[in-house]
Each structure stands twice: as C-alpha cells, then as structure tokens.
Enzyme design. Structure first.
Site, PDB file in Angstrom:
ATOM      1  N   HIS A  75       0.845  -1.204   0.000  1.00  0.00           N
ATOM      2  CA  HIS A  75       0.000   0.000   0.000  1.00  0.00           C
ATOM      3  C   HIS A  75       0.875   1.246   0.000  1.00  0.00           C
ATOM      4  O   HIS A  75       1.728   1.404   0.857  1.00  0.00           O
ATOM      5  CB  HIS A  75      -0.919   0.016   1.230  1.00  0.00           C
ATOM      6  CG  HIS A  75      -2.104  -0.881   1.100  1.00  0.00           C
ATOM      7  ND1 HIS A  75      -3.295  -0.659   1.742  1.00  0.00           N
ATOM      8  CD2 HIS A  75      -2.283  -2.009   0.370  1.00  0.00           C
ATOM      9  CE1 HIS A  75      -4.157  -1.606   1.412  1.00  0.00           C
ATOM     10  NE2 HIS A  75      -3.558  -2.445   0.598  1.00  0.00           N
ATOM     11  N   TYR A 204      -9.104   5.748   7.355  1.00  0.00           N
ATOM     12  CA  TYR A 204      -9.208   6.163   8.754  1.00  0.00           C
ATOM     13  C   TYR A 204     -10.224   7.304   8.776  1.00  0.00           C
ATOM     14  O   TYR A 204      -9.995   8.349   8.164  1.00  0.00           O
ATOM     15  CB  TYR A 204      -7.865   6.697   9.270  1.00  0.00           C
ATOM     16  CG  TYR A 204      -6.799   5.633   9.510  1.00  0.00           C
ATOM     17  CD1 TYR A 204      -6.064   5.108   8.458  1.00  0.00           C
ATOM     18  CD2 TYR A 204      -6.512   5.199  10.802  1.00  0.00           C
ATOM     19  CE1 TYR A 204      -5.075   4.156   8.689  1.00  0.00           C
ATOM     20  CE2 TYR A 204      -5.525   4.244  11.040  1.00  0.00           C
ATOM     21  CZ  TYR A 204      -4.816   3.730   9.971  1.00  0.00           C
ATOM     22  OH  TYR A 204      -3.835   2.791  10.206  1.00  0.00           O
ATOM     23  N   PRO A 295      -3.720   0.990  18.695  1.00  0.00           N
ATOM     24  CA  PRO A 295      -3.454   0.493  17.331  1.00  0.00           C
ATOM     25  C   PRO A 295      -3.634   1.505  16.202  1.00  0.00           C
ATOM     26  O   PRO A 295      -3.353   1.185  15.049  1.00  0.00           O
ATOM     27  CB  PRO A 295      -4.451  -0.667  17.190  1.00  0.00           C
ATOM     28  CG  PRO A 295      -5.495  -0.438  18.208  1.00  0.00           C
ATOM     29  CD  PRO A 295      -4.867   0.325  19.319  1.00  0.00           C
ATOM     30  N   LYS A 299       1.455   0.432  14.886  1.00  0.00           N
ATOM     31  CA  LYS A 299       2.868   0.394  15.259  1.00  0.00           C
ATOM     32  C   LYS A 299       3.308  -0.760  16.152  1.00  0.00           C
ATOM     33  O   LYS A 299       4.515  -1.054  16.232  1.00  0.00           O
ATOM     34  CB  LYS A 299       3.235   1.710  15.986  1.00  0.00           C
ATOM     35  CG  LYS A 299       3.258   2.905  15.074  1.00  0.00           C
ATOM     36  CD  LYS A 299       4.325   2.755  14.024  1.00  0.00           C
ATOM     37  CE  LYS A 299       4.129   3.666  12.844  1.00  0.00           C
ATOM     38  NZ  LYS A 299       4.568   3.070  11.583  1.00  0.00           N
ATOM     39  N   TYR A 386       4.283   6.881   9.670  1.00  0.00           N
ATOM     40  CA  TYR A 386       3.464   5.704   9.367  1.00  0.00           C
ATOM     41  C   TYR A 386       4.293   4.619   8.678  1.00  0.00           C
ATOM     42  O   TYR A 386       4.197   3.437   9.032  1.00  0.00           O
ATOM     43  CB  TYR A 386       2.262   6.099   8.493  1.00  0.00           C
ATOM     44  CG  TYR A 386       1.157   5.069   8.499  1.00  0.00           C
ATOM     45  CD1 TYR A 386       0.031   5.227   9.299  1.00  0.00           C
ATOM     46  CD2 TYR A 386       1.243   3.923   7.709  1.00  0.00           C
ATOM     47  CE1 TYR A 386      -0.982   4.280   9.328  1.00  0.00           C
ATOM     48  CE2 TYR A 386       0.238   2.970   7.720  1.00  0.00           C
ATOM     49  CZ  TYR A 386      -0.870   3.150   8.536  1.00  0.00           C
ATOM     50  OH  TYR A 386      -1.870   2.201   8.558  1.00  0.00           O
TER      51      TYR A 386
HETATM   52  P1  RFL Z   1       2.365 -10.788  21.953  1.00  0.00           P
HETATM   53  O1  RFL Z   1       1.877 -10.926  20.541  1.00  0.00           O
HETATM   54  O2  RFL Z   1       1.394 -10.444  23.002  1.00  0.00           O
HETATM   55  O3  RFL Z   1       3.088 -12.160  22.307  1.00  0.00           O
HETATM   56  C1  RFL Z   1       3.474 -12.493  23.620  1.00  0.00           C
HETATM   57  C2  RFL Z   1       3.433 -13.998  23.753  1.00  0.00           C
HETATM   58  O4  RFL Z   1       3.845 -14.383  25.057  1.00  0.00           O
HETATM   59  C3  RFL Z   1       2.990 -15.414  25.525  1.00  0.00           C
HETATM   60  N1  RFL Z   1       3.031 -15.495  27.000  1.00  0.00           N
HETATM   61  C4  RFL Z   1       3.728 -16.437  27.679  1.00  0.00           C
HETATM   62  N2  RFL Z   1       4.510 -17.450  27.258  1.00  0.00           N
HETATM   63  C5  RFL Z   1       5.053 -18.257  28.206  1.00  0.00           C
HETATM   64  N3  RFL Z   1       4.841 -18.090  29.558  1.00  0.00           N
HETATM   65  C6  RFL Z   1       4.056 -17.078  30.001  1.00  0.00           C
HETATM   66  N4  RFL Z   1       3.820 -16.931  31.309  1.00  0.00           N
HETATM   67  C7  RFL Z   1       3.473 -16.193  29.049  1.00  0.00           C
HETATM   68  N5  RFL Z   1       2.665 -15.110  29.137  1.00  0.00           N
HETATM   69  C8  RFL Z   1       2.411 -14.701  27.900  1.00  0.00           C
HETATM   70  C9  RFL Z   1       1.621 -15.005  24.969  1.00  0.00           C
HETATM   71  O5  RFL Z   1       0.700 -16.089  24.924  1.00  0.00           O
HETATM   72  C10 RFL Z   1       2.020 -14.538  23.580  1.00  0.00           C
HETATM   73  O6  RFL Z   1       2.006 -15.564  22.611  1.00  0.00           O
HETATM   74  O7  RFL Z   1       3.547  -9.723  22.051  1.00  0.00           O
HETATM   75  P2  RFL Z   1       4.724  -9.346  21.006  1.00  0.00           P
HETATM   76  O8  RFL Z   1       5.361 -10.592  20.468  1.00  0.00           O
HETATM   77  O9  RFL Z   1       5.529  -8.326  21.672  1.00  0.00           O
HETATM   78  O10 RFL Z   1       3.954  -8.725  19.741  1.00  0.00           O
HETATM   79  C11 RFL Z   1       3.272  -7.504  19.879  1.00  0.00           C
HETATM   80  C12 RFL Z   1       2.068  -7.458  18.919  1.00  0.00           C
HETATM   81  O11 RFL Z   1       1.292  -8.640  19.111  1.00  0.00           O
HETATM   82  C13 RFL Z   1       1.203  -6.214  19.126  1.00  0.00           C
HETATM   83  O12 RFL Z   1       2.009  -5.099  19.410  1.00  0.00           O
HETATM   84  C14 RFL Z   1       0.347  -5.896  17.889  1.00  0.00           C
HETATM   85  O13 RFL Z   1      -0.597  -6.899  17.681  1.00  0.00           O
HETATM   86  C15 RFL Z   1      -0.354  -4.542  18.041  1.00  0.00           C
HETATM   87  N6  RFL Z   1      -1.258  -4.237  16.920  1.00  0.00           N
HETATM   88  C16 RFL Z   1      -0.782  -3.742  15.736  1.00  0.00           C
HETATM   89  N7  RFL Z   1       0.545  -3.603  15.540  1.00  0.00           N
HETATM   90  C17 RFL Z   1       1.022  -3.207  14.334  1.00  0.00           C
HETATM   91  O14 RFL Z   1       2.252  -3.075  14.173  1.00  0.00           O
HETATM   92  N8  RFL Z   1       0.202  -2.924  13.250  1.00  0.00           N
HETATM   93  C18 RFL Z   1      -1.149  -3.053  13.366  1.00  0.00           C
HETATM   94  O15 RFL Z   1      -1.847  -2.861  12.370  1.00  0.00           O
HETATM   95  C19 RFL Z   1      -1.689  -3.438  14.644  1.00  0.00           C
HETATM   96  N9  RFL Z   1      -3.010  -3.580  14.811  1.00  0.00           N
HETATM   97  C20 RFL Z   1      -2.637  -4.430  17.077  1.00  0.00           C
HETATM   98  C21 RFL Z   1      -3.500  -4.076  15.993  1.00  0.00           C
HETATM   99  C22 RFL Z   1      -3.175  -4.969  18.249  1.00  0.00           C
HETATM  100  C23 RFL Z   1      -4.530  -5.142  18.363  1.00  0.00           C
HETATM  101  N10 RFL Z   1      -5.019  -5.730  19.543  1.00  0.00           N
HETATM  102  C24 RFL Z   1      -5.956  -6.779  19.580  1.00  0.00           C
HETATM  103  C25 RFL Z   1      -4.316  -5.481  20.788  1.00  0.00           C
HETATM  104  C26 RFL Z   1      -4.862  -4.224  16.100  1.00  0.00           C
HETATM  105  C27 RFL Z   1      -5.387  -4.727  17.292  1.00  0.00           C
HETATM  106  C28 RFL Z   1      -6.887  -4.817  17.378  1.00  0.00           C
HETATM  107  C1  PHB Z   2      -5.491  -3.948  10.785  1.00  0.00           C
HETATM  108  O1  PHB Z   2      -5.560  -4.218   9.574  1.00  0.00           O
HETATM  109  O2  PHB Z   2      -5.782  -4.783  11.649  1.00  0.00           O
HETATM  110  C2  PHB Z   2      -5.058  -2.601  11.205  1.00  0.00           C
HETATM  111  C3  PHB Z   2      -4.658  -1.686  10.254  1.00  0.00           C
HETATM  112  C4  PHB Z   2      -4.249  -0.414  10.650  1.00  0.00           C
HETATM  113  C5  PHB Z   2      -4.270  -0.072  11.992  1.00  0.00           C
HETATM  114  C6  PHB Z   2      -4.665  -0.994  12.942  1.00  0.00           C
HETATM  115  C7  PHB Z   2      -5.064  -2.263  12.551  1.00  0.00           C
HETATM  116  O3  PHB Z   2      -3.905   1.182  12.363  1.00  0.00           O
END
Ligand code: RFL
Ligand code: PHB
Length: 398
Positions: A75, A204, A295, A299, A386
C-alpha cells in the site's frame, strides 16, 4: 527436575519471541523458546495487519518473507476522512516508501514454520514460567512442559517477549521500574468479514459518532474497526448494528460499503504504556512486554520487530566478539524509537477519536485533519512516521 544449558532463553512465541529466535538461529545462536498457549491459539490470534517497510525487509532478508512477498498487499498510502471529505496521503510520493498489509496471524505462522523446518523446538502450552538469577551470568528460565515435566534451563541471557500480561516485566524489582501509562476512554470493536474490501487502501475516518476504520487482509477478506465505549460489551453489537454503524461512519457520497458474513469480532481496550528499564541484569524485555501503543498508528508489531532487530544484533556481536557494548546500549536505542512511536500513536488516536462532546476538541481535530491533508509538510510528517523511521544509529560505536 533436570538441569540444562542453552544460550538464550525466550519467553513468548508472539511476533517478538519468534522473530528473535529466528534471527539468532540465522547466526548459529541457540535458544529455548517457551509459550503458554497452544500453537493453534497463537496462529489464530487476530491482531495487527500493517507492516512497515523495515519490518518487511527484515523478514525477507532473514528468509522468512517468501509468502509475505507473494501474498502481502503493498500500500502506497492511506485515506483520511471526515463527513463529506476523503483525502489520500500518498506515502510513495512523500517518502518513497510503502507499507504492507499482511496479517499478524500469517507472520506468526511463517515464523513458526521457519523454526520447525530448521529442526528447532517451540515448547507450547507450558505453565509456571519464571526467571531467576537475573543478576548472575547464568539466569535461569524455569517452566513446566505440556506433559507435566518441570524444567530449568541455565542461559547466558533471557528475553521476556511475553506481551503485556507476561511474567517477565514484573520479575524486575518494583523499586527499579518506572512506568508511564494512559488509558483512553474508548475501545476498538474489530471484525473480520468474508467480503471483498470496498476500498483499495485503508480508510481512517473521523465521525461525530466515533472513529471507524476500513482495513483488509486479502482480496476476499475485510478487517474493520469501530470506536466504542470502554464499557460496551460485544453482545450489545449484533452484526447488523456493526455494519450499519460502519456504513454511517465510513459513508461518503458515491461510495458504498459492501457487507458480508462476520467471522470474528472482539473489543480491545486502548492503552499507551511504557516501562523502563528494558533490561535488568541478564533479562531483556522486547515488544509488548515493555510497551503498548493504541493500534491507530499500526505500530505495535513493528515496534516489537524493531526491538528484536536491535537485540539480535547485540547478541550476535556478544557471541562473535565477546563485546557487551550492544547489550549495554539496547535500552537507550530501543526507547528512543518507543517514545517516537508512542507519540505518533497517541497523536493519531487523539486526532481521530471523539471523546465527550467538547466542541473545542472537535474543532481542533478538524483543524488538524485539514492541516495534514493540505500541507505537504504536515502530510510528510504523518507519512514518514506511518511507513517507519529508520533504525536509531548506535552512538556508542561511532
Ligand atoms: P504478543 O503478541 O502479546 O506475544 C506475547 C506472547 O507471550 C505469551 N506469554 C507467555 N509465554 C510463556 N509463559 C508465560 N507466562 C506467558 N505469558 C504470555 C503469549 O501467549 C504470547 O504468545 O507480544 P509481542 O510478540 O511483543 O507482539 C506484539 C504485537 O502482538 C502487538 O504489538 C500488535 O498486535 C499490536 N497491533 C498492531 N501492531 C502493528 O504493528 N500494526 C497493526 O496494524 C496493529 N493492529 C494491534 C492491531 C493490536 C490489536 N489488539 C488486539 C491489541 C490491532 C489490534 C486490534
Ligand atoms: C489492521 O488491519 O488490523 C489494522 C490496520 C491499521 C491499523 C490498525 C489495525 O492502524
């Protein structure tokens, strides 16, 4: 109980832990990787969708990006909108860079496949994870395997990549920890739907009824979000109500939102959180274990990837030259980026979400939206944040 030895202990098989294990393996560094959830659960956890160019480059150069290159959607911009107006921010033109839409579920699947194909294990469904002896040269990672065997592994370094709720951060003495936190007075309701995206790029949208976003996963699957009250429960949101609200908030003359079966829906609170230090003795924190961003700036996963890129580099140097300089400067280099992205994510969130009915705030949001969509300087600032700013330079080595 058996005493074992490994080079690096990694807690958490989310993007941060999996990517770190993969980058280390590329350099012949061994790791023990433990995860408390099942493989199926981790692979199905729907979260991020947007990867910065730097994250894509890292995955591709490490050999884990083949499917991403085939299936990821490049994109070159996003749309910003408010009632009656939709504007495109052209990342290509403003920065020469792109972002890629590729689900976190797919990144996780690719990294799990890379590790298992290389013959390395991931211990899923462990319990009782703990780290001890952090201030010695052999920190210990203890856990109970899925079949009930208690194990303790003596490591050179342990990395807490266990997300916001994991045990690593809290094993740093409370007296040493400082945290900064903001909880926003709204949440995101996210859906995954079996319908072709109604847009070529992410939208957005600011709307008086609350923020809405249109994202996607493929040519057949859409991902959409709605700002909802923090107190809202998912039961209060039928699929019909969700589509109606999305159509209103994303609506613009001459454009319609196509609807389809909803295959997943959930509500996520919005939070900014930074914890320091990111290192205590031989324990290093990476990703959501150390920081959370709302989110809106896409990032979180990219920050997690940037942390582990810096950490992998420092560990490679440590094992190659015996130098701890990279490990010593990890926190400083990581935190600079963390705070930049914390600011950007807060800024995007504040610009696009409605809160209360203070008209002064709304006028400011409108002024800001008009500014970023009309001034090349302001648009470039949004665009370069971004798509991702370059990795911080290593001042101690210059
Ligand atoms: P995670 O993915 O939470 O992974 C941590 C892992 O540790 C495990 N764990 C354990 N393992 C062993 N023993 C224990 N006691 C443990 N306790 C926990 C967990 O089960 C898990 O598997 O952290 P990590 O690896 O730092 O990754 C971070 C990302 O997951 C997070 O920052 C992103 O998902 C945030 N996020 C977005 N980030 C982006 O860069 N671009 C996006 O478009 C974006 N959209 C989003 C998002 C997060 C969202 N939610 C649901 C919070 C959209 C949403 C809706
Ligand atoms: C997504 O596709 O899940 C998504 C995209 C952009 C954002 C957050 C989540 O800022």
């Amino acid at each position: 109980m058996s005493a074992e030895r490994n080079q690096v202990g990694i807690i958490g098989a989310g993007p941060a832990g999996l990517l770190l294990a993969h980058l280390l393996a590329q350099h012949g560094i061994e790791s023990v990787l433990v995860e408390n959830r099942s493989q199926e659960y981790v692979q199905a956890r729907i979260r991020a969708g947007v990867l910065e160019q730097g994250t894509v480059d890292l995955l591709v150069s490490s050999g884990a990006g083949d499917r991403l290159q085939r299936e990821g959607l490049e994109h070159g911009g996003i749309y910003l909108q408010w009632p009656g107006e939709r504007h495109r921010i052209d990342f290509h033109e403003l920065t020469g860079k792109s972002v890629w839409v590729y689900g976190q579920t797919e990144v996780v699947k690719d990294l799990i496949a890379a590790r298992t194909q290389a013959g390395h294990e991931i211990h899923f469904e462990v319990s009782d994870t703990s780290v001890t002896d952090l201030e010695t040269d052999t920190p210990k990672l203890s856990f109970t395997t899925a079949d009930g065997t208690a194990r303790t592994v003596a490591c050179d370094v342990v990395v807490g990549a266990d997300g916001f709720h994991g045990p690593s951060r809290t094993s740093i003495p409370q007296a040493r920890r400082q945290t900064w936190e903001r909880t926003y007075p709204y949440s995101w309701l996210g859906i995954l739907a079996k319908v072709a995206p109604s847009t070529d790029e992410l939208i957005y949208a600011w709307h008086p009824q609350g923020f809405a976003m249109h994202s996607m996963r493929s040519s057949e699957v859409s991902r959409l979000y709605l700002q909802v009250d923090s107190s809202d429960s998912i039961e209060a949101w039928s699929d019909d109500r969700i589509w109606e609200e999305l159509s209103t908030r994303l609506g613009i003359e001459g454009w319609t939102l196509d609807t389809g079966p909803v295959t997943d829906k959930s509500i996520t609170p919005m939070r900014s959180f930074v914890s320091s230090p990111m290192r205590h003795g031989r324990l290093f924190l990476a990703g959501d274990a150390a920081h959370i961003v709302p989110p809106t700036g896409a990032k979180g996963l990219n920050l997690a990837a940037a942390d582990v890129a810096v950490l992998a580099d420092a560990l490679v140097e440590y094992y190659r030259d015996g130098s701890e300089a990279g490990l010593d400067s990890y926190e400083e280099r990581a935190l600079q980026r963390v705070w930049r992205k914390t600011h950007f994510s807060w800024w995007m969130t504040s610009m696009l979400h409605t809160s209360g009915d203070d008209d002064f705030d709304r006028q400011l949001q409108m002024a800001q939206l008009r500014y970023v969509t009309s001034s090349p300087a302001a648009a470039t600032s949004l665009a370069e944040n971004y798509v991702g700013l370059p990795l911080a330079v290593r001042s101690v080595h210059q």
